[in-house]
Write an enzyme that holds these catalytic residues in place. Structure first.
Site, PDB file in Angstrom:
ATOM      1  N   LYS A  49      71.758  38.340 101.256  1.00 10.04           N
ATOM      2  CA  LYS A  49      73.082  38.808 101.687  1.00 10.04           C
ATOM      3  C   LYS A  49      74.098  37.656 101.658  1.00 10.04           C
ATOM      4  CE  LYS A  49      71.298  42.586 104.562  1.00 10.04           C
ATOM      5  NZ  LYS A  49      71.306  43.200 105.918  1.00 10.04           N
ATOM      6  N   TYR A  88      74.416  51.733 101.390  1.00 10.83           N
ATOM      7  CA  TYR A  88      74.156  51.943 102.813  1.00 10.83           C
ATOM      8  C   TYR A  88      74.496  53.368 103.266  1.00 10.83           C
ATOM      9  CZ  TYR A  88      73.067  47.027 103.832  1.00 10.83           C
ATOM     10  OH  TYR A  88      72.464  45.785 103.906  1.00 10.83           O
ATOM     11  N   PHE A 100      78.274  50.982 113.287  1.00 13.15           N
ATOM     12  CA  PHE A 100      78.445  49.683 112.629  1.00 13.15           C
ATOM     13  C   PHE A 100      78.660  49.798 111.125  1.00 13.15           C
ATOM     14  CE2 PHE A 100      73.874  50.558 113.127  1.00 13.15           C
ATOM     15  CZ  PHE A 100      73.416  50.450 111.814  1.00 13.15           C
ATOM     16  N   ARG A 112      58.857  43.663 103.098  1.00 11.10           N
ATOM     17  CA  ARG A 112      59.417  43.987 104.415  1.00 11.10           C
ATOM     18  C   ARG A 112      58.751  43.135 105.508  1.00 11.10           C
ATOM     19  NH1 ARG A 112      64.047  47.191 105.281  1.00 11.10           N
ATOM     20  NH2 ARG A 112      63.141  47.698 107.293  1.00 11.10           N
ATOM     21  N   ARG A 122      63.777  36.441 108.324  1.00 12.77           N
ATOM     22  CA  ARG A 122      64.761  36.639 109.398  1.00 12.77           C
ATOM     23  C   ARG A 122      64.371  35.855 110.648  1.00 12.77           C
ATOM     24  NH1 ARG A 122      65.205  43.129 108.191  1.00 12.77           N
ATOM     25  NH2 ARG A 122      67.075  43.101 106.868  1.00 12.77           N
ATOM     26  N   ASN A 158      71.715  39.047 108.952  1.00 12.75           N
ATOM     27  CA  ASN A 158      70.244  38.884 108.946  1.00 12.75           C
ATOM     28  C   ASN A 158      69.684  38.503 107.577  1.00 12.75           C
ATOM     29  OD1 ASN A 158      70.497  41.348 107.727  1.00 12.75           O
ATOM     30  ND2 ASN A 158      69.327  42.498 109.243  1.00 12.75           N
ATOM     31  N   HIS A 214      68.179  41.773 102.474  1.00 13.98           N
ATOM     32  CA  HIS A 214      67.934  43.214 102.428  1.00 13.98           C
ATOM     33  C   HIS A 214      66.680  43.472 101.612  1.00 13.98           C
ATOM     34  CE1 HIS A 214      68.383  47.534 101.833  1.00 13.98           C
ATOM     35  NE2 HIS A 214      68.001  47.297 100.584  1.00 13.98           N
ATOM     36  N   GLU A 261      67.665  52.170  94.950  1.00 12.76           N
ATOM     37  CA  GLU A 261      68.446  50.922  95.009  1.00 12.76           C
ATOM     38  C   GLU A 261      68.344  50.133  93.699  1.00 12.76           C
ATOM     39  OE1 GLU A 261      66.954  49.205  98.665  1.00 12.76           O
ATOM     40  OE2 GLU A 261      67.941  50.758  99.876  1.00 12.76           O
TER      41      GLU A 261
END
Ligand code: DAT
Ligand code: MG
Length: 148
Positions: free
Chosen positions: A9, A49, A57, A85, A102, A112, A115, A126
């Site tokens: 990110k 998203y 948010f 993940r 993270r 964070n 992604h 994606e």
């Protein structure tokens, strides 16, 4: 072979974490099949998203992910979706175990660092949003004989 979509990110790019993050997935044994540094257009961010559209948010999330370049990647390997993940750690870095990306590099849920797709369906969706078929590179790595 399973594929997933991973993305450093804007905070991770600014903090010089691209190399560190790529290195972790390389060392694990996964194979990089596509990568690019890019600014995400607002429309793509909203699509990416989309599942969070109704969350309070959402606006902040779209503003953040479009605030600077990201490093978008496709990685391949056995069980790569779930394993990536695990290597990323919990969504909120305060709950993420040390040793995870993270857990090692983040402090707040808003920034964070990384992604990663959370299921085969989201990985396919994606990868399709971010990469054209001819941007994904098929190649054989001899080292895979020592991994599998
Ligand atoms: P993940 O990125 O672990 O898949 P998610 O899909 O639930 O997590 O949420 C997407 C991103 O939205 C997440 O990386 C950070 C942000 N986010 C999630 N929950 C949030 C919250 N309660 N407040 C602010 N940002 C949040
Ligand atoms: Mg998610």
């Amino acid at each position: 072979m399973e594929r997933t979509f991973l993305m450093v990110k804007p905070d991770g790019v600014q903090r010089n974490l691209i190399g560190e993050i790529v290195s972790r997935f390389e060392k694990k044994g996964f194979q990089l099949v596509g990568a690019k540094l890019m600014h995400i257009p607002t429309e793509l961010a909203e699509q990416h998203y989309g599942e969070h559209k109704e969350r309070p948010f959402f606006g902040e999330l779209v503003d953040f992910i479009t605030s600077g370049p990201v490093f978008a990647m496709v990685w391949e390997g056995e069980n790569v979706i779930a394993t990536a993940r695990q290597m990323m750690g919990s969504t909120n870095p305060k709950d993420a175990a040390p040793g995870t990306i993270r857990g090692d590099f983040g402090l707040t849920v808003g920034k964070n660092v990384i992604h990663g797709s959370d299921s085969p369906a989201s990985a396919a969706r994606e990868i399709g949003l971010f990469f054209k078929e001819d941007e994904l590179v098929e190649y054989k790595k001899l080292v895979n004989e020592w991994i599998y």
